[in-house]
Design a protein around this motif. Structure first.
Motif, PDB file in Angstrom:
ATOM      1  N   ARG A  25       0.842  -1.210   0.000  1.00 43.20           N
ATOM      2  CA  ARG A  25       0.000   0.000   0.000  1.00 43.20           C
ATOM      3  C   ARG A  25       0.870   1.250   0.000  1.00 43.20           C
ATOM      4  NH1 ARG A  25      -3.583  -0.462   4.972  1.00 43.20           N
ATOM      5  NH2 ARG A  25      -4.625   1.375   4.076  1.00 43.20           N
ATOM      6  N   SER A  61      -3.939   2.306  -3.065  1.00 37.08           N
ATOM      7  CA  SER A  61      -3.643   3.256  -1.990  1.00 37.08           C
ATOM      8  C   SER A  61      -2.708   4.353  -2.467  1.00 37.08           C
ATOM      9  CB  SER A  61      -2.989   2.538  -0.802  1.00 37.08           C
ATOM     10  OG  SER A  61      -3.886   1.640  -0.191  1.00 37.08           O
ATOM     11  N   SER A  63      -0.757   6.160   0.059  1.00 36.50           N
ATOM     12  CA  SER A  63       0.321   5.649   0.906  1.00 36.50           C
ATOM     13  C   SER A  63      -0.234   5.322   2.278  1.00 36.50           C
ATOM     14  CB  SER A  63       1.464   6.659   1.050  1.00 36.50           C
ATOM     15  OG  SER A  63       2.435   6.168   1.982  1.00 36.50           O
ATOM     16  N   ALA A  64       0.100   4.123   2.753  1.00 39.77           N
ATOM     17  CA  ALA A  64      -0.320   3.686   4.083  1.00 39.77           C
ATOM     18  C   ALA A  64       0.562   4.264   5.173  1.00 39.77           C
ATOM     19  CB  ALA A  64      -0.314   2.162   4.163  1.00 39.77           C
ATOM     20  N   GLY A 114      -6.232   6.647  -3.170  1.00 38.73           N
ATOM     21  CA  GLY A 114      -6.751   5.721  -2.165  1.00 38.73           C
ATOM     22  C   GLY A 114      -6.383   6.200  -0.775  1.00 38.73           C
ATOM     23  N   HIS A 115      -6.198   5.264   0.151  1.00 36.46           N
ATOM     24  CA  HIS A 115      -5.914   5.621   1.533  1.00 36.46           C
ATOM     25  C   HIS A 115      -4.634   6.446   1.653  1.00 36.46           C
ATOM     26  CE1 HIS A 115      -9.140   2.983   2.332  1.00 36.46           C
ATOM     27  NE2 HIS A 115      -8.835   2.683   3.583  1.00 36.46           N
ATOM     28  N   CYS A 121      -0.733  10.657   4.752  1.00 33.45           N
ATOM     29  CA  CYS A 121      -1.609  11.826   4.816  1.00 33.45           C
ATOM     30  C   CYS A 121      -0.784  13.105   4.860  1.00 33.45           C
ATOM     31  CB  CYS A 121      -2.508  11.725   6.048  1.00 33.45           C
ATOM     32  SG  CYS A 121      -3.654  13.112   6.260  1.00 33.45           S
ATOM     33  N   ALA A 136     -11.121   7.418  -1.252  1.00 42.58           N
ATOM     34  CA  ALA A 136      -9.935   7.699  -0.434  1.00 42.58           C
ATOM     35  C   ALA A 136     -10.319   7.860   1.039  1.00 42.58           C
ATOM     36  CB  ALA A 136      -9.243   8.964  -0.922  1.00 42.58           C
ATOM     37  N   LYS A 137      -9.369   7.556   1.903  1.00 41.37           N
ATOM     38  CA  LYS A 137      -9.529   7.766   3.341  1.00 41.37           C
ATOM     39  C   LYS A 137      -8.288   8.498   3.856  1.00 41.37           C
ATOM     40  CE  LYS A 137     -13.412   5.414   3.808  1.00 41.37           C
ATOM     41  NZ  LYS A 137     -13.427   4.071   4.437  1.00 41.37           N
ATOM     42  N   THR A 175     -10.208   8.239  11.312  1.00 48.77           N
ATOM     43  CA  THR A 175     -10.139   8.156   9.857  1.00 48.77           C
ATOM     44  C   THR A 175     -11.318   8.901   9.242  1.00 48.77           C
ATOM     45  OG1 THR A 175      -9.027   6.004   9.961  1.00 48.77           O
ATOM     46  CG2 THR A 175     -10.102   6.578   7.881  1.00 48.77           C
TER      47      THR A 175
END
Length: 268
Positions: A25, A61, A63-64, A114-115, A121, A136-137, A175
Motif C-alpha cells: 500500500r 492506496s 500511501s499507508a 486511495g488511503h 496523509c 480515499a480515506k 479516519t
C-alpha cells in the motif's frame, strides 16, 4: 534488483511521481524510499522546464504511511536501539521529505487515489493542492499507535486545515472519508476513483499554462506567507514583482491581452 520506489515521468511542464509499492500500500519503510522521494522532488524542482509536480500512488492506496513491521522489528525509518538513534533516524529519513517539499518552487498536487494514512496523509498535505478519489480515506493516526507525528505533521496539518481541525485529526487519530476531507478543506476536489489522475492533470495543466517564472515566484510567496509577517511578505512581494516585470513572458502576456490573442510563453 530492487524495484524503484518512485517512478518519474514528465508530460510537458508537468512531472508525475508515482509511489511504486502497491503490495505494501505504498508504505514507506526504508531510508532508500525516503531518499528516492526526496531525489525525485528535487529533480523536478531543479528542472526549469517543469512548473508542476503531481504525486500519486500505484494501486489501491496513495500511501499507508510508515511500515509497522519495521517499527516492531526496529529496522527502518522508525525506532532503533536507543532514543538518540531514533531521533537521528527521523531527522535523516522522513523529515527530509518534509524539507524537500517545503523547498519546492514549483506547484505540487497530490492525486490521492486511495488511503492516505499517517505519514501518507502528511505527504499529501505537503503538496499545495489535493484531488481525491471518492474512495480515499485520510488519517493522522499516530496516537492510535502510541506515537506522535514525527514527520512534522504538527506543523503541516494546521497550515492545511487550521489548528482546530488539525487538533481533531491528530489527537483522535480518527479516519475520515473523502467527503469529510473535502468538507474540512483537506482536499480541493473529490472525484470518482477512475478520474483522479485525469482531474489532477487537468489542474496541473491549468497551472502549467501560466508563465513558469511567475508560477515559481508566486509559489514561493505563498510558502513565505505561511510563517512570515505581513511587512516581510510585502517586502518580498515587491522584490519578486520587480523581477517578474522584467521577464519576456510578462511582456508577452501584456501584448497578447492587448492584441486579443493567446499568449505564447517560453519561460524567459
Amino acid at each position: 534488483m530492487r524495484e524503484p520506489f518512485v517512478l518519474y515521468e514528465t508530460r510537458g511542464r508537468v512531472a508525475i511521481l508515482t509511489l511504486n509499492r502497491p503490495d505494501t500500500r505504498n508504505a514507506i519503510g526504508e531510508h532508500a524510499d525516503c531518499a528516492e522521494l526526496v531525489e525525485a522532488v528535487e529533480r523536478a524542482n531543479a528542472d526549469r522546464s517543469i512548473s508542476v509536480l503531481v504525486l500519486t500512488g500505484l494501486g489501491a492506496s496513495f500511501s499507508a504511511g510508515g511500515n509497522l513491521k519495521g517499527m516492531r522489528d526496529r529496522d527502518g525509518i522508525g525506532p532503533l536501539a536507543t532514543p538518540a538513534d531514533t531521533r537521528d533516524n527521523y531527522k535523516k529519513g522522513v523529515q527530509k521529505i518534509a524539507l524537500a517539499f517545503a523547498g519546492l518552487e514549483i506547484a505540487s498536487i497530490a492525486a490521492v487515489n486511495g488511503h492516505a494514512i499517517g505519514l501518507g496523509c502528511d505527504i499529501a498535505c505537503l503538496c499545495d493542492m489535493r484531488v481525491a478519489s471518492d474512495a480515499a480515506k485520510f488519517a493522522a493516526s499516530f496516537v492510535k499507535m502510541g506515537i506522535v507525528p514525527g514527520d512534522g505533521g504538527a506543523w503541516i496539518l494546521p497550515r492545511t486545515i487550521g489548528y482546530a481541525r488539525a487538533a481533531e485529526m491528530i489527537l483522535t487519530g480518527d479516519t475520515y472519508t473523502a467527503a469529510e476531507a473535502r468538507e474540512m478543506g483537506l482536499v480541493n476536489k473529490v472525484v470518482p476513483a477512475d478520474q483522479v489522475m485525469d482531474e489532477a492533470l487537468k489542474l496541473a495543466d491549468r497551472v502549467a499554462a501560466n508563465p513558469p517564472r511567475a508560477v515559481r515566484l508566486a509559489k514561493r510567496l505563498l510558502r513565505e506567507g505561511q510563517h512570515s509577517r505581513l511587512t516581510d511578505v510585502l517586502e518580498l512581494s515587491a522584490a519578486f514583482q520587480a523581477l517578474a516585470h522584467e521577464t519576456a513572458d510578462h511582456k508577452e502576456a501584456v501584448e497578447a491581452f492587448l492584441d486579443k490573442r493567446p499568449p505564447v510563453f517560453t519561460g524567459a
